[in-house]
Design an enzyme around this catalytic site. Structure first.
Site, short mmCIF file in Angstrom:
data_model
loop_
_atom_site.label_atom_id
_atom_site.label_comp_id
_atom_site.label_asym_id
_atom_site.label_seq_id
_atom_site.Cartn_x
_atom_site.Cartn_y
_atom_site.Cartn_z
N ASP A 1 0.86 -1.18 0.00
CA ASP A 1 0.00 0.00 0.00
C ASP A 1 0.90 1.24 0.00
OD1 ASP A 1 -2.32 1.60 0.34
OD2 ASP A 1 -1.96 1.68 2.49
N ASP B 1 -1.33 -1.13 6.04
CA ASP B 1 -1.57 -0.69 7.41
C ASP B 1 -3.03 -0.43 7.72
OD1 ASP B 1 -1.51 2.87 7.58
OD2 ASP B 1 -1.77 1.66 5.79
N ARG C 1 -1.01 15.16 -1.81
CA ARG C 1 -2.40 14.73 -1.95
C ARG C 1 -3.25 15.97 -2.25
NH1 ARG C 1 -3.49 9.75 0.89
NH2 ARG C 1 -5.56 10.47 1.47
N ASP D 1 -4.92 6.11 -4.24
CA ASP D 1 -4.61 7.50 -4.57
C ASP D 1 -4.58 7.73 -6.07
OD1 ASP D 1 -4.51 9.37 -2.64
OD2 ASP D 1 -2.45 9.01 -2.05
N ARG E 1 -5.76 4.20 -7.99
CA ARG E 1 -7.23 4.23 -7.95
C ARG E 1 -7.80 2.82 -7.78
NH1 ARG E 1 -8.09 9.45 -6.82
NH2 ARG E 1 -7.99 10.87 -8.58
#
Length: 1181
Positions: A436, A861, A637, A719, A834
């Site tokens: 991740d 996580d 972000r 993301d 995505r």
């Protein structure tokens, strides 16, 4: 429809009277009407009489006059996670153990020994089997006892329940659906509750659900509006869906009965539901009604035992076992055949005449019985005790990971955690890593960096504010030249202060409450008298609110549906919060509707650019898009912010639609989504924000080491592509000269053709470039391991992946999957952006089931990573800020990403080498053990005469040779840990199960054959001299077997000593102690007359044997002869395989250590044969 009274199980007398007054015919008529109404509703799509719902009666209100009360039956609040009970433990555990082929095989052998007249005692098979079954049963029983203990603690936990206006303490397991439960701050909710009352004035409470969904941030829940302040007088019913495991979904409605004829109806959603296992925070007390209890709570429904994962070593063991089973059957067939051939050529000996019964027995039955007898005689070639040793090695070895001080993190004050010890060796075989991004590669610690308003950049720094490259002195943004208009600035900052679900936590100066967004050493942003901290379900939201504070707009909090803002002029603005359109991973945006003091109704919306841009005026997009793309490229972000003025008619329609959708029990999410999509259109784009999530410590070095070790790293994230791509560059997964192959919606739409056609062309183009035209790779080195001047990186998004995995054509789908896999396998790194959680698991499954079945590892996580963690061969959870859901579902848990390097390159490498040697050694020593027994049959007329005494047969694998290999498999370090960490390429040499391949297996088998032949024929050569004792007496057959067995035990133990490279005092103790124990046991067993033995074959045999000089000489000579070839090979042959580089690497490392530690402790990299266990005090295995 299921009904029950909340507050007690007993119906009131009035209710019973009402039922008694009704006639039987009236009840039948009403029942028929209700059944008809339910059927019509079902046919017409109505949800009033939905079958999958339950009705709960709240408080002291009797049932409505037009409904009959039928006492329902719901489960109690007991939690049961244990597997066994006292009564079923023995049969259930035995059944599960005998499902293992090896255990079942030895059970059959034991029964054959009991039933058939076999040459060995049933004890020889029964005792090792009993030992295996007992040890395993004790281990499983202990683990289940711990589960019982945990269940008992939960079920007997004292809770407060309100009954008839009184507060009663009772055990948690006695809560029933319908009880009103009171929970105080920091307590855990004992069951799933609907929030009725809160001690907070605004009717909210704060909850942490880290134990459920992995999110450690505070969530806000709301009471049902318009409920009675005194719950004793509350008269209501709750109608809700039946239990289902989705943590984020709940639909229901509450009917509140007042004096009016028609009840008030209130919608119930996830914001009203408090889940079992969550904790109450920053709220003194709440009261709620139990809707789901015990094993029907969402927490219990989400509990699933992990699927049994099998390591590659287990598969190799089974394959080797089949080979040895074939050898066993072959030996038994050969001996059975030769026995009858020998008997046909020789007369029956006078000392062994057959009885009449034996003569009358059917020949084929006798041959089958003899075959079974030989099977029993040779069955020790199958190492049943190996399974116990492997289990103990895995279980005890896992503690070394837990004890490793390098894994301890001072921040969280925790180290590594092992949830599954069965996969230790798999850590040394990983080929693909799926990771991740947020919280794993990055810290999930959000910091507001900059914002963009109408195309103008506002970058906050401590000493300056930067505006599109122009630095100006620090000051309010309205003094900056070349900026957006003041009105737009304030509108943007108001949007940041209003469009969120953040709550303000006030605490006194000396308060010790730890609040999200306000750390112990963090600067207080709003200083008057009280410190202000923020509570939110996402760290992004806190960062944005803090960012608005930097520019003069401070969010003061929410009070009674009124949001208050302190603007830059120090004036307080108040807005009435009308509706919150919650964030959704599908919509990827959230909105709020507010009413200002002037009566204007505004909609503020923030979300991903892909979600916002299609819903705003397109002429506004271009000036914002440049900033968004640049920020994403820098690794930030990004979120876009928009607003809309709602007319009274628009708001009325939206309000009516939302209220209607929230009252629906069926398809509530779809109806809400329709209303959201209708109102979130034709918005005005104001600007965008950039928030930074910093990389984890040593993330780049870790990724580089893993790639050098031959592992391919795939980043799977939800993301956006630009942000994830910049993170991959920062981590070193993508280099400057890496050519990126992009398969996203943007590239699919570039050609102007149908997406399906464009997908086909792009896949073929990328396949030609990355696979067909790729330069050839050197033998033995995969492309990802070679240091090439130029490599490929592959990028795909969720929408494109869906097209690859589920093409409209079956043939195309298979073709696309193969092309996709081949392209990815020839790339240095792969980025999947995505991604939904399910798609992450699909990617892992696709690679796991590809050609060659590569070993996969997933690391994450958060709760959204659980699916891929469970899917991979090895799942690793990070003990990060997103709670512990990933940790609970993982096989291993580590505090930080940097610890993955040592876990794989050191622990994984050593575990694999140890267990590989353990498996090969077990098969070798059992072949050495049973081959002389087979050869002995050629010299005893195939009479099934055992060569060894029954005590030796039983004790060989249990006592004489088990402890040295167990100690070796726990402590061996063929290469020291520092060298393994400094030289990642060593990991490649054990890749693809290199040490359990057939070539090495055949080597160990050949070695076992050679040693077995030396043992047997060496002793036979000694016995060619008839007089071996000083008194002229000759040795008998038991002396012959004892000498062979003595040479066997010493040789296989010293063979293990030869391959041991890391000596500790434990190794010395178990190796020399095992040999001493064998000698002591032989003297003791043969030196006493045992009354329980019918035949004492070894009485004074061992002592008598050692009185002969010839016996001493042959024992020593045969041991040296057996080990001499191995010694010569080690001395003369240049090392290969996983040990090849040790000398090359140790020397420079040792020099470096000597130079940097002059006068200090000895280097841990000196030759391992000279090391002692005391030297390991600072080195944890």
């Amino acid at each position: 429809m299921r009904m029950l009274f909340l507050g007690g199980a007993e119906a009131e007398p009035g209710r019973r009277c009402l039922l008694n007054q009704r006639s039987s015919s009236a009840r039948t008529k009403k029942k028929n009407k209700r059944m008809l109404r339910r059927r019509l509703n079902r046919l017409l799509g109505g949800d009033e009489g939905r079958v999958h719902s339950r009705t709960i009666y709240v408080g002291q209100k009797s049932c409505p006059p037009n409904e009959a009360f039928i006492p329902p039956k719901f489960c109690d609040n007991r939690i049961v996670s244990s597997k066994y009970t006292v009564w079923n433990f023995l049969p259930k555990n035995l059944f599960e153990q005998f499902r293992r082929i090896a255990n079942f095989y030895f059970l059959i052998i034991f029964l054959v020994q009991v039933i058939v007249d076999t040459p060995t005692s049933p004890v020889t098979s029964g005792l090792p089997l009993f030992f295996v079954i007992t040890v395993t049963a004790i281990k499983q029983g202990y683990e289940d006892w711990l589960r019982h203990k945990a269940d008992r603690e939960v079920n007997e936990y004292q809770v407060s329940v309100l009954e008839d206006g009184r507060r009663i303490r009772k055990q948690s397991e006695k809560i029933r659906v319908g009880d009103i439960v009171e929970v105080e701050e920091d307590e855990t909710f004992p069951c799933d509750l609907i929030l009725l009352q809160s001690s907070r004035e605004d009717g909210t409470c704060f909850v942490t659900t880290a134990s459920l969904d992995g999110e450690s941030n505070h969530k806000t829940h709301y009471t049902v509006p318009d409920t009675e302040s005194d719950l004793q007088y509350l008269s209501a019913t709750i109608e809700c869906e039946q239990p289902q495991p989705d943590l984020y979904k709940f639909v229901g409605r509450m009917h509140i009965y007042n004096n009016r004829q028609e009840p008030d109806v209130r919608s119930l959603g996830p914001e009203n539901l408090l889940l079992k296992g969550a904790n109450l925070k920053n709220t003194q007390k709440i009261c709620g009604v139990a809707v789901y209890t015990g094993m029907e709570t969402k927490m219990a429904l989400n509990y699933q035992g992990k699927s049994q994962k099998r390591s590659a070593v287990e598969k190799s063991i089974n394959a080797f076992l089949l080979v040895y089973l074939f050898i066993l059957v072959s030996k038994a067939l050969v001996c059975t055949t030769l026995k009858y051939v020998w008997q046909s050529k020789h007369d029956e000996p006078w000392y062994n005449e057959k009885t009449q019964k034996e003569k009358d027995t059917n020949l084929y039955l006798k041959m089958f019985t003899d075959f079974l007898s030989f099977m029993v005689l040779f069955n020790f070639i199958i190492p049943v005790s190996m399974y116990v040793t492997v289990e103990m090695q895995k279980f005890l070895g896992s503690f070394f990971i837990t004890w490793d001080k390098d894994f301890f993190d001072p921040e969280i004050k925790e180290g590594a955690l092992v949830n599954t010890s069965d996969l230790n060796e798999e850590l040394g075989q990983v080929e693909y890593i799926f990771t991740d991004k947020t919280g794993t590669l990055t810290q999930n610690n959000m910091e507001f960096i900059e914002c963009c308003i109408d195309g103008f950049q506002y970058r906050h720094r401590e000493d300056s504010s930067e505006l599109d490259g122009v630095c100006v002195t620090d000051g309010p943004v309205n003094k900056v030249q070349q900026k957006a208009g003041t009105e737009r600035e304030e509108l943007f900052l108001r949007a940041l202060c209003l469009c969120h679900t953040v709550q303000v936590k006030e605490s006194t100066k000396n308060g010790r409450d730890q609040v999200d967004g306000l750390g112990a050493d963090e600067e207080v942003l709003h200083p008057p008298q009280k410190e202000r901290g923020f509570i939110a379900s996402s760290p992004d939201e806190i960062a944005l609110v803090q960012g608005a504070m930097r520019y003069g707009f401070t969010f003061l909090g929410l009070e009674s549906k009124n949001m208050k803002i302190l603007n830059r002029n120090k004036d307080v603005e108040t807005y009435e919060l009308l509706h919150v359109l919650n964030f959704d991973p599908v919509r990827r945006r959230m909105s709020v509707m507010v009413r200002s003091k002037t009566g204007d109704i505004l909609l503020f919306c923030k979300g991903a650019d892909s979600s916002i841009f299609p819903r705003v005026r397109q002429e506004e997009v271009e000036r914002i898009r440049m900033h968004v793309e640049r920020n994403a490229t820098d690794g930030y972000r990004t979120l876009c912010v928009a607003y809309k003025h709602l007319s009274a008619e628009e708001y009325a329609n939206a309000d009516a639609g939302l209220r209607e959708a929230k009252l629906a029990l069926q398809d509530r999410e779809e109806k809400l989504m329709d209303v959201y999509n209708q109102v979130e259109t034709e918005m005005t784009l104001i600007g965008a924000t950039a928030v930074e999530d910093q990389l984890q410590d040593e993330a780049a070095q870790t990724m580089e080491a893993l790639q050098v070790a031959g592992m391919k790293v795939w980043v799977l994230t939800g993301d956006k592509m630009e942000t994830a791509k910049s993170t991959c560059y920062a981590c070193g997964l993508f280099k400057k000269n890496t050519e990126l192959l992009e398969l996203t919606l943007r590239t699919l739409e570039d050609g102007g053709r149908r997406r399906e056609e464009r997908l086909h062309d792009l896949l073929l183009e990328y396949h030609k470039k990355a696979v067909q035209d790729a330069p050839p790779v050197k033998l033995g080195i995969t492309r990802s391991w070679s240091v090439a001047s130029h490599g490929f990186g592959f990028i795909i998004d969720g929408a494109s992946l869906s097209m690859v995995l589920s093409s409209s054509s079956e043939s195309n789908s298979s073709l696309y999957k193969n092309l996709f896999l081949q392209i990815c396998q020839n790339c240095t790194a792969v980025l999947c952006c995505r991604m939904a959680p399910l798609q992450k698991a699909q990617i892992v499954r696709l690679v796991k089931n590809s050609k060659g079945s590569p070993i996969t590892l997933s690391i994450g996580d958060g709760a959204n990573d659980v699916s891929m963690i469970l899917e991979a061969h090895v799942g690793i959870g990070i003990k990060g800020k997103e709670g512990r859901q990933a940790v609970k579902n993982s096989d291993y848990a580590i505090p930080k990403l940097k610890h993955l390097k040592k876990l794989l390159l050191a622990h994984g490498h050593l575990y694999y080498v140890r267990i590989a040697h353990l498996v090969q050694y077990f098969f070798y020593k059992n072949l050495c053990f049973i081959l002389p027994q087979f050869l002995y049959q050629f010299f005893c007329g195939f009479s099934q005469q055992p060569l060894y005494d029954a005590a030796y047969l039983t004790m060989y694998n249990i006592c004489f040779t088990s402890m040295p290999i167990l100690a070796y498999s726990l402590l061996e370090q063929h290469i020291c840990i520092e060298v393994l960490l400094d030289n990642s390429t060593l990991y490649r040499e054990i890749a693809k199960n290199a040490m359990l391949r057939w070539k090495l297996f055949l080597y160990w088998t050949a070695l076992g054959l050679f040693h077995g032949l030396v043992f047997f024929f060496g002793v036979r050569f000694l016995f060619s001299n008839p007089a071996l004792q000083d008194n002229g007496q000759v040795f008998g057959n038991w002396s012959y077997g004892t000498i062979v067995f003595t040479v066997l035990v010493f040789t296989v133990t010293l063979k293990l000593a030869l391959i041991t490279r890391h000596w500790t005092w434990i190794n010395h103790f178990v190796i020399w102690g095992s040999l001493a124990f064998y000698v002591f046991f032989s003297f003791f067993w043969g030196g006493i007359i045992w009354p329980f033995l019918r035949h004492q074959r070894l009485y004074f045999v061992f002592a008598n044997m050692l009185s002969s000089v010839s016996a001493w000489l042959v024992i020593i000579l045969l041991i040296l002869l057996s080990l001499l070839p191995e010694i010569l090979l080690v001395v003369l042959r240049k090392p290969r395989g996983p040990h090849a580089r040790q000398n090359a690497h140790i020397t420079p490392y040792k020099k470096k250590q000597v130079q940097s530690n002059v006068g200090g402790p000895q280097s841990s990299a000196r030759p391992l044969l000279m090391r002692t266990f005391s030297d390991e005090s600072n080195t944890v295995i």
